[in-house]
Design a protein around this motif. Structure first.
Motif, mmCIF file in Angstrom:
data_model
loop_
_atom_site.group_PDB
_atom_site.id
_atom_site.type_symbol
_atom_site.label_atom_id
_atom_site.label_comp_id
_atom_site.label_asym_id
_atom_site.label_seq_id
_atom_site.Cartn_x
_atom_site.Cartn_y
_atom_site.Cartn_z
ATOM 1 N N SER A 97 0.825 -1.219 0.000
ATOM 2 C CA SER A 97 0.000 0.000 0.000
ATOM 3 C C SER A 97 0.852 1.258 0.000
ATOM 4 O O SER A 97 0.458 2.288 -0.565
ATOM 5 N N TYR A 98 2.022 1.192 0.609
ATOM 6 C CA TYR A 98 2.899 2.360 0.633
ATOM 7 C C TYR A 98 3.524 2.614 -0.740
ATOM 8 O O TYR A 98 3.790 3.766 -1.106
ATOM 9 N N CYS A 99 3.758 1.546 -1.491
ATOM 10 C CA CYS A 99 4.245 1.719 -2.863
ATOM 11 C C CYS A 99 3.176 2.406 -3.715
ATOM 12 O O CYS A 99 3.469 3.307 -4.506
ATOM 13 N N GLU A 100 1.935 1.963 -3.533
ATOM 14 C CA GLU A 100 0.824 2.586 -4.257
ATOM 15 C C GLU A 100 0.692 4.058 -3.871
ATOM 16 O O GLU A 100 0.487 4.929 -4.729
ATOM 17 N N ALA A 101 0.837 4.350 -2.579
ATOM 18 C CA ALA A 101 0.727 5.736 -2.111
ATOM 19 C C ALA A 101 1.870 6.599 -2.628
ATOM 20 O O ALA A 101 1.730 7.819 -2.756
ATOM 21 N N SER A 102 3.003 5.969 -2.957
ATOM 22 C CA SER A 102 4.161 6.718 -3.452
ATOM 23 C C SER A 102 4.048 7.072 -4.923
ATOM 24 O O SER A 102 4.730 7.998 -5.388
#
Length: 236
Positions: A97-102
Motif C-alpha cells: 500500500s505504501y508503494c501505491e501511495a508513493s
C-alpha cells in the motif's frame, strides 16, 4: 539498552565525529571519559545527529560496494527520462500500500523535472505479488511498463488474475507476455533484485536509492524532493 551495546554505539559515534575532524587514532579510554559520556547522554540530540551520520555513511558504503548494477534497469522498466542524469531507484511491490501511495509523488517529481530517471526494481514479497511483478517485466519487454505499472495499482490487489486483466487493459500481446513472464530472463531479474535489496539493507518496500543515498519506506513528496535536491550523483 545493554551497557556493552551502549558503549559500542558511543565508541562508533565518537570515532565517526573525530574522524570528521581529522583526528588520528583515539582510544575509548582517552575520549569517552565521564564528562564526555555525561554530555552526550544529557544532549541526546547530538547522539541522534551522530547516529544519522553514521547510518548515512554506512549506507553509502553499501551502495558503493554494490555499484552500478543497482542503477541499471531491466530494459524498459523505467519512468521519466530514460537518459536522465538524476536517478531515483525504487524497489516496489504491487501489494504494498505504501508503494501505491508513493506513485503520485513519483509521478509529480517526474513532471517537475525532465532530467529525472526513475528505475523500478520489482521486489514481490506478498502473496500474489510475484505474478504481477513477472507480468510487469513482460510488459517492459513490450515497451508498456509504465502503463502496466499504473494499471496494476488501480486494479489491485495483485494476483495472477488481476495481472492478466491489467495486461489486457493496456493491450499487451498476452500470449507473448505469458511466455516472457515465465522466462529465465525475468526469473534472474527478480533474483537479482532480492539480492540487491539484501545487500543494501532494505527489508521491505518501498526502498529507494536517491542518487548516492538510501531512503527506507514511504516518506512522501516533500522528503523525496529534498533528498533529490541534496543527493550526489549515482555511485559506481
Amino acid at each position: 539498552m545493554p551497557s556493552a551495546l551502549r558503549n559500542s554505539l558511543l565508541t562508533a559515534l565518537l570515532a565517526l565525529v573525530f574522524g570528521f575532524l581529522g583526528a588520528a587514532t583515539w582510544s575509548w579510554s582517552g575520549l569517552a571519559d565521564n564528562r564526555t559520556r555525561a554530555y552526550l547522554l544529557e544532549n541526546p540530540v547530538v547522539l541522534e545527529e551522530m547516529f544519522a551520520a553514521l547510518q548515512q555513511q554506512q549506507a553509502q558504503e553499501r551502495l558503493a560496494e554494490v555499484g552500478s548494477p543497482a542503477y541499471m534497469p531491466f530494459p524498459g522498466a523505467v519512468m521519466g527520462n530514460p537518459e536522465g542524469s538524476k536517478v531515483l531507484v525504487e524497489f516496489t511491490d504491487y501489494n504494498c500500500s505504501y508503494c501505491e501511495a508513493s506513485l503520485p509523488d513519483v509521478t509529480r517529481l517526474i513532471a517537475e523535472d525532465p532530467d529525472l530517471k526513475v528505475v523500478l526494481r520489482e521486489l514481490p514479497q506478498f502473496d500474489g505479488s510475484e505474478a504481477a511483478a513477472r507480468m510487469a517485466l513482460a510488459a517492459a519487454m513490450q515497451g508498456k511498463y509504465v502503463e502496466f505499472h499504473e494499471a496494476m495499482f488501480k486494479l489491485g490487489p495483485a494476483n495472477s488474475e488481476t495481472a492478466v486483466a491489467a495486461a489486457q487493459q493496456i493491450g499487451l500481446d498476452l500470449e507473448r507476455a505469458r511466455t516472457d513472464a515465465a522466462s529465465d530472463v525475468v526469473t534472474v531479474e527478480l533474483a537479482k533484485n532480492f539480492q540487491l535489496a539484501q545487500q543494501l539493507g532494505f527489508n521491505g518496500t518501498p526502498g529507494w536509492i536517491v542518487g548516492d543515498t538510501l531512503v527506507n519506506g514511504f516518506v512522501g513528496y516533500d522528503r523525496m524532493k529534498e533528498a533529490l535536491e541534496k543527493a550526489g550523483p549515482p555511485l559506481g
